[in-house]
Enzyme design. Structure first.
Site, PDB file in Angstrom:
ATOM      1  N   ASN A 195      20.373 -50.251 -85.181  1.00 31.02           N
ATOM      2  CA  ASN A 195      20.027 -50.318 -83.765  1.00 31.02           C
ATOM      3  C   ASN A 195      18.707 -49.571 -83.564  1.00 31.02           C
ATOM      4  O   ASN A 195      18.153 -48.982 -84.495  1.00 31.02           O
ATOM      5  CB  ASN A 195      21.150 -49.774 -82.874  1.00 31.02           C
ATOM      6  CG  ASN A 195      21.486 -48.319 -83.170  1.00 31.02           C
ATOM      7  OD1 ASN A 195      20.612 -47.504 -83.481  1.00 31.02           O
ATOM      8  ND2 ASN A 195      22.764 -47.970 -83.074  1.00 31.02           N
ATOM      9  N   SER A 197      17.895 -46.830 -82.071  1.00 39.71           N
ATOM     10  CA  SER A 197      17.959 -45.394 -82.334  1.00 39.71           C
ATOM     11  C   SER A 197      17.940 -45.116 -83.833  1.00 39.71           C
ATOM     12  O   SER A 197      17.227 -44.219 -84.303  1.00 39.71           O
ATOM     13  CB  SER A 197      19.219 -44.805 -81.695  1.00 39.71           C
ATOM     14  OG  SER A 197      19.370 -43.447 -82.042  1.00 39.71           O
ATOM     15  N   GLU A 198      18.716 -45.873 -84.591  1.00 41.09           N
ATOM     16  CA  GLU A 198      18.761 -45.693 -86.048  1.00 41.09           C
ATOM     17  C   GLU A 198      17.419 -46.050 -86.685  1.00 41.09           C
ATOM     18  O   GLU A 198      16.969 -45.391 -87.634  1.00 41.09           O
ATOM     19  CB  GLU A 198      19.884 -46.551 -86.639  1.00 41.09           C
ATOM     20  CG  GLU A 198      21.275 -46.070 -86.261  1.00 41.09           C
ATOM     21  CD  GLU A 198      22.360 -47.093 -86.533  1.00 41.09           C
ATOM     22  OE1 GLU A 198      23.528 -46.686 -86.642  1.00 41.09           O
ATOM     23  OE2 GLU A 198      22.046 -48.300 -86.631  1.00 41.09           O
ATOM     24  N   ASP A 264      29.405 -53.710 -85.084  1.00 35.84           N
ATOM     25  CA  ASP A 264      30.359 -54.345 -86.003  1.00 35.84           C
ATOM     26  C   ASP A 264      30.400 -55.851 -85.781  1.00 35.84           C
ATOM     27  O   ASP A 264      30.463 -56.640 -86.731  1.00 35.84           O
ATOM     28  CB  ASP A 264      31.764 -53.767 -85.799  1.00 35.84           C
ATOM     29  CG  ASP A 264      31.880 -52.315 -86.226  1.00 35.84           C
ATOM     30  OD1 ASP A 264      30.988 -51.840 -86.950  1.00 35.84           O
ATOM     31  OD2 ASP A 264      32.866 -51.658 -85.838  1.00 35.84           O
TER      32      ASP A 264
END
Length: 476
Positions: A195, A197-198, A264
């Protein structure tokens, strides 16, 4: 582009990662404990949900794919509950059991839809246990087209680079839902799905779209990834590959209630789509649609084939009525019943539609709010009626039926009787024309057992397809 749902039932996927059990204790609170200034919850409901990598596997199974799940568990009651939960939905467990370690469990105490406290039962996995898990997972590589590494930073996937290389050498695609700032651990993977942020945790703050693409391409080159799919919440997704322009996919979510488990769902839909041969842009579009469904649900959820079909149809502007597939009809029927509508179903060949048919269908429709007409396909009509039949091919027969005001849905079936499709759909009322006994009507017992009813209606005298054909032949 218009996207149809692939044959997900042909997908074979292996999920490897941090498995856990999400456990919920729920009940009312009405007083404060005399022992400490905390509320007392009178637990009246206990619910277990497979979490982490297990939720990824459940998503794949719910879409219809064949999936095995490799993870580390303890020798405890929680492992048994987790096993039962995934096997019930068709996931095949491939556990590496370590007796001295607990199965990771997240216990949440809930009251009035509020989480009061979370208790975590877990211990760090030693590196040798991760190596043992990956070694056992290697034995499954010849059976699958895609591997998903679901990393929740619990230690199950410690150093997966060698495993990734072995999978790629066998022609198996490796998708990674990453965790942490060290993407070098996943060197050589087919696709990563961070995502925003990651992604920024690895590359630093992203200034704009161009900067995102530049930094993503640098990661592709540095770590030998084939693609990155960066999920960006309300901005949708961006797919970056080494040899093609970036692809921005806008979000399709209409209402967002909960983003729990959306990652997921994305990687599950990607894996299932790629496993049946979808091109990467198509797989990403399907994953984006699935994510738009799941964020409209509360809590960690899965997306079914039927929900995905309905969402794809809606995005194409289709009404959901008329000629439909069996999966589309199953979803439409479910929605109709939720609205309190009574659904009537009948079936037949309807080779040459005549006044008797029209009258019969009007009578059937009057018994409820919606009418399904299941139509024998061409091969089954020939088996039932003989050579020379049908006079009209299936698509024409269904088109004419769908044009009648009394008919809501038309669906084909290939068997000689509609037993299977009726047993699956279970309408509120099953109707048949002629002089049948109720107990002899295909699907009747199943409809009655489900709380529905069966009714026989008379045909209009002197009007039949056979008589019309004989009359035409006599005049030639």
């Amino acid at each position: 582009m218009k996207i149809s749902l692939p044959a997900f039932e042909k997908a074979n996927v292996l999920v490897v990662g941090d498995v856990m059990l999400d456990r919920y204790w729920s009940g009312p609170t009405g007083r404060i404990s005399p022992e400490a200034p905390v509320p007392v919850v009178r637990v009246n409901q206990i619910e277990d949900r497979p979490g982490g990598a297990a939720n990824v596997a459940l998503n794949i199974a719910t879409l219809g794919g064949q999936v095995s799940l490799a993870g580390i568990v303890g020798e405890d009651e929680t492992a048994a509950a987790l096993t039962q939960g995934i096997e019930a939905l068709g996931v095949v467990p491939k556990w590496h059991t370590v007796a001295e370690l607990p199965t990771i469990t997240k216990l949440r105490v809930m009251s009035r839809n509020q989480q009061l406290i979370r208790l975590d039962f877990e211990e760090a996995y030693p590196a040798e246990q991760s190596l043992a898990l990956l070694a056992s997972a290697e034995k499954e590589l010849d059976k699958v087209a895609v591997v998903v590494l679901s990393d929740y930073a619990k230690g199950a996937i410690d150093k997966p680079e060698a495993f990734i290389a072995k999978a790629k050498a066998k022609g198996v695609k490796v998708l990674v839902d990453p965790k942490g700032s060290d993407f070098s651990r996943y060197r050589g993977a087919t696709l990563l799905t961070p995502n925003m942020s990651e992604f920024e945790q690895v590359v630093g703050k992203v200034a704009d779209e161009a900067d995102l693409v530049t930094k993503a391409k640098e990661l592709l080159k540095e770590f030998d990834f084939e693609a990155l799919l960066v999920t960006r919440s309300e901005k949708g997704m961006t797919l970056i590959t080494a040899d093609a322009p970036e692809l921005h996919i806008p979000t399709v979510a209409h209402e967002v209630y909960d983003v729990t488990g959306a990652g997921d769902t994305v990687i599950s839909a990607l894996a299932t789509s790629l496993a049946v041969g979808c091109e990467l842009p198509v797989a990403c579009a399907l994953a984006n649609t699935a994510a738009g469904i799941v964020v409209g649900k509360l809590g960690t959820s899965t997306v079914s084939r039927i929900e995905l079909i309905a969402a794809l149809n809606l995005s194409h502007g289709e009404s959901g009525y008329g000629v439909v597939s069996e999966d589309q009809l199953a979803y439409a029927l479910e929605q109709a019943k939720l609205k309190g509508e009574r659904v009537v179903m009948t079936n037949g060949c309807f080779d040459i539609l005549h006044a008797g048919h029209v009258s019969y269908l009007q009578q059937a429709r009057a018994l409820g709010d919606r009418l399904i007409v299941a139509v024998n396909d061409d091969d089954s009509v020939k088996r039932l009626k003989g050579d020379g039949r049908p006079v009209n091919k299936l698509d024409r027969r269904m088109a004419v039926l769908a044009g009648l005001a009394s008919v809501d849905w038309v669906v084909p079936f290939s068997e000689d009787t509609p037993q299977r499709i009726i047993s699956r759909l279970l309408p509120n009322k099953l109707v048949k024309g002629g002089d049948y006994n109720v107990e002899d009507i295909a699907g009747g017992k199943e409809v009655i057992a489900a709380g529905g009813s069966v009714e026989v209606l008379g045909f209009e005298d002197g009007v039949s397809t056979t008589a019309i054909i004989e009359n035409i032949m006599a005049k030639q």
